[in-house]
Design an enzyme around this catalytic site. Structure first.
Site, PDB file in Angstrom:
ATOM      1  N   LYS A  54       0.413  -0.775  -0.211  1.00 13.07           N
ATOM      2  CA  LYS A  54       0.049  -0.369   0.010  1.00 13.07           C
ATOM      3  C   LYS A  54       1.106   1.966  -0.223  1.00 13.07           C
ATOM      4  O   LYS A  54       0.367   1.479  -0.752  1.00 13.07           O
ATOM      5  CB  LYS A  54      -0.659  -0.036   1.083  1.00 13.07           C
ATOM      6  N   ASN A  55       1.795   1.414   0.436  1.00 10.65           N
ATOM      7  CA  ASN A  55       3.135   2.355   0.713  1.00 10.65           C
ATOM      8  C   ASN A  55       3.594   2.531  -0.141  1.00 10.65           C
ATOM      9  O   ASN A  55       4.138   3.582  -0.412  1.00 10.65           O
ATOM     10  CB  ASN A  55       3.008   2.482   2.534  1.00 10.65           C
ATOM     11  N   CYS A  62      -5.324  12.875  12.780  1.00  9.24           N
ATOM     12  CA  CYS A  62      -5.495  12.052  13.257  1.00  9.24           C
ATOM     13  C   CYS A  62      -4.830  10.681  14.123  1.00  9.24           C
ATOM     14  O   CYS A  62      -4.143  11.852  14.964  1.00  9.24           O
ATOM     15  CB  CYS A  62      -3.776  11.350  11.999  1.00  9.24           C
ATOM     16  N   ARG A  85       0.801  15.518  13.049  1.00 10.31           N
ATOM     17  CA  ARG A  85       1.712  14.488  11.741  1.00 10.31           C
ATOM     18  C   ARG A  85       1.653  16.137  10.539  1.00 10.31           C
ATOM     19  O   ARG A  85       0.963  15.299   9.839  1.00 10.31           O
ATOM     20  CB  ARG A  85       1.303  13.194  11.032  1.00 10.31           C
ATOM     21  N   PRO A  86       2.223  16.248  11.251  1.00 11.12           N
ATOM     22  CA  PRO A  86       3.060  17.555  10.932  1.00 11.12           C
ATOM     23  C   PRO A  86       2.845  17.318   8.844  1.00 11.12           C
ATOM     24  O   PRO A  86       3.867  16.255   8.324  1.00 11.12           O
ATOM     25  CB  PRO A  86       3.909  18.596  11.114  1.00 11.12           C
ATOM     26  N   VAL A  87       3.059  18.837   8.021  1.00 15.80           N
ATOM     27  CA  VAL A  87       3.185  18.673   6.297  1.00 15.80           C
ATOM     28  C   VAL A  87       4.575  20.113   6.937  1.00 15.80           C
ATOM     29  O   VAL A  87       4.431  19.573   5.003  1.00 15.80           O
ATOM     30  CB  VAL A  87       2.340  18.252   5.687  1.00 15.80           C
ATOM     31  N   ASP A  88       5.358  19.939   7.640  1.00 18.91           N
ATOM     32  CA  ASP A  88       6.168  21.544   7.158  1.00 18.91           C
ATOM     33  C   ASP A  88       6.867  21.301   6.782  1.00 18.91           C
ATOM     34  O   ASP A  88       8.129  21.464   5.998  1.00 18.91           O
ATOM     35  CB  ASP A  88       6.729  21.988   8.928  1.00 18.91           C
ATOM     36  N   LEU A  89       7.855  19.961   6.604  1.00 20.12           N
ATOM     37  CA  LEU A  89       8.650  19.656   5.505  1.00 20.12           C
ATOM     38  C   LEU A  89       8.328  19.507   4.004  1.00 20.12           C
ATOM     39  O   LEU A  89       9.050  19.701   3.650  1.00 20.12           O
ATOM     40  CB  LEU A  89       9.146  18.293   6.396  1.00 20.12           C
ATOM     41  N   ASP A 106       5.305   0.760  12.274  1.00 20.34           N
ATOM     42  CA  ASP A 106       3.733   0.285  10.798  1.00 20.34           C
ATOM     43  C   ASP A 106       4.192  -1.616  11.940  1.00 20.34           C
ATOM     44  O   ASP A 106       3.384  -2.371  11.442  1.00 20.34           O
ATOM     45  CB  ASP A 106       4.279   0.300   9.944  1.00 20.34           C
ATOM     46  N   ILE A 153       8.898   7.177  16.233  1.00 22.03           N
ATOM     47  CA  ILE A 153       8.437   8.095  15.035  1.00 22.03           C
ATOM     48  C   ILE A 153       7.293   8.849  15.041  1.00 22.03           C
ATOM     49  O   ILE A 153       7.483  10.007  15.127  1.00 22.03           O
ATOM     50  CB  ILE A 153       7.931   7.253  13.900  1.00 22.03           C
ATOM     51  N   ARG A 168      -8.830  -0.814   4.893  1.00 17.58           N
ATOM     52  CA  ARG A 168      -7.628   0.646   4.068  1.00 17.58           C
ATOM     53  C   ARG A 168      -6.410  -0.028   4.064  1.00 17.58           C
ATOM     54  O   ARG A 168      -5.702  -0.134   3.083  1.00 17.58           O
ATOM     55  CB  ARG A 168      -7.204   1.794   5.037  1.00 17.58           C
TER      56      ARG A 168
END
Ligand code: UD1
Length: 432
Positions: A22-23, A126, A131-135, A317, A339, A409
């Site tokens: 999936k990933n 989440c 779970r930031p998206v700054d990077l 995971d 993580i 999922r």
């Protein structure tokens, strides 16, 4: 809502075909936005997330067809999806869609690289912590794009000359950030170098596919990736790599119940750190041409400490699944999550089955117990849910796992694959 009913106590014996990852499938599908030509992906798992992403891509103008086998009786599938983004009709990804599936935020990179602009909703909360998206946004800015946040949306624009190659240094290893860099820098002008890149196999799979599409990426799988931007990418055909998390999950299940199972189609180097831990716990791991064989009989489960880390470390995971295994170890084990904060939602539910786990910051101290006992439990997130399945397989009596849409999922044909190996497991469909 469907539920899964498990009666524990059966060994697992047989063969489990491992699906496409999936990933890897999700970023590969998103890469179809980078070209007007057709991208054909083989070995795509039949999962709720994949089916949702196909629809999301459709909103941007991607034509798709899904061929090949449907979920077969014995569990395996491996569908082929053809994706053609001949014309991007919309560079907006709305909140209603992005909030349903985090990975769809990644459309921001190919939309910006190809169209010069994108407006994508921030993904929001989440179940496994912030779970930031700054990077990811840092990557776009480094490549010369403007980035503004407006009413919950990220609005990004490339300058008149398009994206420009740059040095990108990640302060911490990020899979999403590295995917973003690969996709955006592939269509930038000039050379980019990514430092402290994620080394996950799914990164290598995306880079391989992009290179087949005409990208010039070197070093994927190492911490430094070099990308020479090209003016355009073309179509190709690519098979999604096997799912190391699915394989590691079933390896934990066999170590838990005892038995002898061939995980067909997977390669040990994809999940070596997990195999090492499972071996220390008392299972015998052998590799053949067919895949990886896991066997445990007789002796009990030994306690093993693990700490999650970016690849090649122990995967976050698989943390919940390994914890489920440790609930029946002969002694104390310590599981450290580095993580994500708050990725211990499964602890409360595992306690309902009789496990003894104490949380201390980012550590879980697991006191192994002799017996688990079936109970109704609730799935909270994808990997947490499957840890409950693993515990239930070894628990006395019946466990009913509620909210199994989380499992759907990410795990293809879970109950068929386990059932074919002797587990007593069935899906109970809700009436209506
Ligand atoms: C992560 C996991 C991946 C797993 C996936 C789903 C790692 C390194 N990544 O990938 O293996 O399959 O979750 O469970 O194990 N971060 C920031 N800012 C950002 C992006 C990330 O601070 O813009 C932080 C995250 O909070 C986290 C770390 O970086 O602590 C790694 O995140 P990242 O790898 O990007 O997350 P995913 O891509 O979701």
């Amino acid at each position: 809502m469907d539920r899964i009913r498990i009666v524990g106590g059966k060994e697992l014996n047989g063969t489990i075909p491992i699906s496409g990852a999936k990933n890897a499938a999700l970023p590969l599908m998103i890469a179809s936005l980078l070209t007007a030509d057709r991208l054909t992906l083989d070995n795509v798992p039949n999962l709720a997330d994949v089916n949702m992403l196909v629809r999301i891509l459709g909103n941007h103008g991607v034509d798709y067809t899904i061929n090949g086998k449907r979920a077969g009786e014995n569990g395996t599938t491996g569908r082929t999806i053809h994706l053609t983004a001949g014309e991007i009709v919309d560079t907006l990804a709305p909140y209603e869609l992005v909030s349903k599936m985090r990975a769809s935020f990644w459309v921001i990179a190919p939309l910006l690289a190809r169209m010069g602009e994108a407006k994508v909703s921030l993904p929001g909360g989440c179940a496994i912590g912030t779970r930031p998206v700054d990077l990811l946004l840092m990557v776009l800015e480094r490549l010369g794009a403007s980035v503004d946040i407006d009413a919950g949306y990220v609005v990004t624009k490339a300058g008149s000359g398009g994206l420009k190659g740059a040095e990108i240094e990640f302060p911490k290893v990020t899979v999403g950030g590295t995917h973003t860099a690969l996709m955006a820098a592939s269509l930038a002008h000039g050379k980019s170098v990514v430092h402290n890149a994620a080394r996950e196999p799914e990164i290598v799979d995306l880079a391989d596919c992009l290179n087949k599409m005409g990208a010039r990426i070197r070093g994927a799988g190492t911490s430094t990736i070099e990308i020479d931007g090209v003016a355009h990418l073309s179509g190709t055909r690519h098979a999604v790599l096997p799912d190391r998390i699915e394989a590691g999950t079933y390896a934990c299940a066999v170590a838990m119940t005892g038995g002898d199972v061939m995980l067909e189609g997977v390669r040990p180097e994809l999940f070596q750190s997990a195999l090492d831990a499972i071996e220390k716990a008392g299972a015998v791991v052998t590799t053949t041409n067919e895949g990886v064989r896991i066997k445990r009989n007789g002796a009990g489960i030994s306690p093993v400490d693990v700490t999650t880390a970016p690849f090649p470390g122990f995967p976050t995971d698989l943390q919940a699944q390994f914890m489920a295994l440790m609930t029946r170890a002969k002694g104390q084990s310590k599981i450290t999550e580095t993580i994500f904060e708050n990725r211990f939602m499964h602890v409360q539910e595992l306690a309902r089955l009789g496990s003894h786990i104490r949380l201390d910051g980012d550590c879980a101290i697991v006191e192994g117990v002799e017996r688990l006992k079936g109970a109704p439990v609730m799935a909270t997130d994808l990997r947490a849910s499957v840890s409950l399945v693993i515990a239930a397989l070894a628990a006395e009596g019946e466990t009913m796992v509620n909210r199994v849409y989380h499992l759907d999922r990410g795990f293809e044909n879970l109950e068929r694959k386990l059932g074919a190996c002797g587990a007593q497991i069935e899906r109970v469909s809700a009436p209506g």
